[in-house]
Scaffold this active site. Structure first.
Site, PDB file in Angstrom:
ATOM      1  N   LYS A   1       0.813  -1.223   0.000  1.00  0.00           N
ATOM      2  CA  LYS A   1       0.000   0.000   0.000  1.00  0.00           C
ATOM      3  C   LYS A   1       0.844   1.270   0.000  1.00  0.00           C
ATOM      4  O   LYS A   1       0.402   2.312  -0.497  1.00  0.00           O
ATOM      5  CB  LYS A   1      -0.903   0.010   1.240  1.00  0.00           C
TER       6      LYS A   1
ATOM      7  N   GLY B   1      -2.539 -15.001   8.972  1.00  0.00           N
ATOM      8  CA  GLY B   1      -1.862 -14.289   7.884  1.00  0.00           C
ATOM      9  C   GLY B   1      -2.580 -13.032   7.438  1.00  0.00           C
ATOM     10  O   GLY B   1      -2.325 -12.519   6.351  1.00  0.00           O
TER      11      GLY B   1
ATOM     12  N   GLU C   1      -3.659  -3.966  -7.848  1.00  0.00           N
ATOM     13  CA  GLU C   1      -5.000  -4.391  -7.414  1.00  0.00           C
ATOM     14  C   GLU C   1      -4.999  -4.861  -5.956  1.00  0.00           C
ATOM     15  O   GLU C   1      -5.941  -4.607  -5.205  1.00  0.00           O
ATOM     16  CB  GLU C   1      -5.510  -5.505  -8.327  1.00  0.00           C
TER      17      GLU C   1
ATOM     18  N   GLU D   1      -0.765  -7.031   9.446  1.00  0.00           N
ATOM     19  CA  GLU D   1       0.470  -6.417   8.957  1.00  0.00           C
ATOM     20  C   GLU D   1       1.635  -6.860   9.840  1.00  0.00           C
ATOM     21  O   GLU D   1       1.434  -7.372  10.954  1.00  0.00           O
ATOM     22  CB  GLU D   1       0.358  -4.892   9.034  1.00  0.00           C
TER      23      GLU D   1
ATOM     24  N   LYS E   1      -5.666   2.781   2.453  1.00  0.00           N
ATOM     25  CA  LYS E   1      -6.589   2.243   1.445  1.00  0.00           C
ATOM     26  C   LYS E   1      -7.629   3.287   1.025  1.00  0.00           C
ATOM     27  O   LYS E   1      -7.988   3.375  -0.156  1.00  0.00           O
ATOM     28  CB  LYS E   1      -7.265   0.979   1.985  1.00  0.00           C
TER      29      LYS E   1
HETATM   30  N1  HSE Z   1      -3.469  -6.355   7.197  1.00  0.00           N
HETATM   31  C1  HSE Z   1      -4.362  -6.135   6.104  1.00  0.00           C
HETATM   32  C2  HSE Z   1      -5.777  -6.474   6.544  1.00  0.00           C
HETATM   33  C3  HSE Z   1      -3.926  -6.996   4.954  1.00  0.00           C
HETATM   34  O1  HSE Z   1      -5.946  -7.058   7.608  1.00  0.00           O
HETATM   35  O2  HSE Z   1      -6.713  -6.138   5.846  1.00  0.00           O
HETATM   36  C4  HSE Z   1      -4.519  -6.602   3.646  1.00  0.00           C
HETATM   37  O3  HSE Z   1      -4.193  -5.287   3.282  1.00  0.00           O
END
Ligand code: HSE
Length: 350
Positions: free
Chosen positions: A127, A208, A151, A211, A226
């Protein structure tokens, strides 16, 4: 048949999963998409760098995970820095999936710049470069006759940016509101089920979603980036990070959650932007206790959703996975498919 040579910058969850997809589904990709993929370079903070113009044996690279072994003993291992690898390797496309730095976007901004300057296309899920340097890097790609695709920077593999750009031809977009962070949404759901904040964050890390520093998810920095990306890409807002107000969910207590539930409400971290009558755009992220009949209240787990307010269709909502290794690796693949379509005019399976 076209084969694209690619370099993987960062070999954590996302690029590793892309390598797995290529290793296990390469033939199918070839048949379905009309092109092949060959990895010719990998750089990673821990493993070091491996450059093999004839193609890296991915089964070997994928075996190195978590232990002390590095690329050092393999032919093609190199001590040269990332700039040298990115500029001089034979890749057509650089897949940038290093950690997001919300302050200045580095080192990913430099990775992208070096690649574009040396005539390589870039796809990234990062990002930082997109939110903080998106316009400049897009211009640099155009100057060099290559592609810059991102994307996966918003809603992982759910194709919200490409879909919205296509969908809004002929429509006027007034604004959007959405759940744009999988981790905080997952955490709020687990807290509603009675888990503590730290335990819920631990689960999101194991899955997973989070961040490298989960504070980016919990304190709203991730959504701030975002919202900035969507506002500039879709509303042509021309705004900067400081223009996106930010408040995360760390102050939302179990008591707040219980009280909201008793009132028929549910806490969500909502990112939004809206065009004002004077043409300017107001954008921000904050926790909101939404009534249960609100379109975003039922979005659960790591799912994301964004509702676009358009002039002729009213609200149009896109929902799908917002985080996860496979989902985000797919975003890189979708970027490469888009590059192939732009280059050849061929759409897969058309
Ligand atoms: N850490 C971000 C989330 C990953 O949890 O949405 C995707 O950008």
């Amino acid at each position: 048949m076209t084969t694209y040579d690619i370099a993987l910058i960062g070999f954590g969850g996302v690029n590793r999963t892309l390598a797995e997809l290529i290793a296990t589904r390469g033939e199918t990709l070839h048949t379905d998409l009309g092109f092949g993929l060959r990895v010719v370079a990998i750089t990673d903070l821990r493993l070091g760098s491996l450059v093999q113009p004839e193609g890296i044996d991915l089964s070997i690279a994928l075996k190195l995970d978590g232990g002390s072994e590095t690329f050092a003993k393999y032919g093609g291992s190199t001590d040269t820095n990332n700039e040298s690898v990115i500029r001089s390797c034979t890749a057509d496309i650089i897949c940038e999936a290093t950690f997001t730095n919300p302050d200045d976007g580095e080192p990913a901004v430099s990775h992208v710049r070096w690649a574009l300057e040396s005539g390589k296309s870039v796809c990234t899920t990062n990002k930082g470069p997109v939110a903080l340097r998106g316009a400049e890097l897009t211009a640099l790609a155009e100057q060099n006759g290559v592609h810059f695709e991102f994307e996966g920077a918003v809603m992982s593999g759910t194709p919200v940016i490409r879909l919205a750009k296509k969908m809004f031809e002929g429509l006027k977009l007034n604004g959007f509101e959405g759940i744009l962070n999988g981790t905080s949404n997952y955490v709020l759901g687990r807290m509603e089920a009675g888990l503590g904040l730290d335990a819920a964050i631990g689960e999101a890390q194991d899955l997973g979603y989070a961040e490298a520093n989960p504070a980016a998810d919990i304190e709203g920095y991730d959504v701030q980036l975002k919202v900035l990306i969507l506002a500039n890409e879709l509303l042509d807002a021309g705004i900067e990070l400081k223009d996106v107000q930010r408040q995360g969910i760390s102050a939302v207590t179990p008591e707040n959650i219980r009280k909201a539930a008793s009132e028929g409400r549910r806490w969500k971290l909502v990112g939004a932007a809206r065009r004002n009558p004077d043409g300017s755009v107001t954008a921000g992220v904050s926790p909101v206790a939404l009534p249960l009949d609100h379109g975003l209240a039922g979005v659960s787990g790591a799912t994301n959703a964004v509702s676009f307010d358009t002039d002729l269709l009213g609200a149009v909502t896109v929902s799908g996975p917002g985080a996860g290794r496979v989902e985000t690796a797919y975003a890189l693949l979708s970027d490469i498919i888009a590059m192939h379509a732009a280059r050849t005019g061929v759409v897969a399976n058309a």
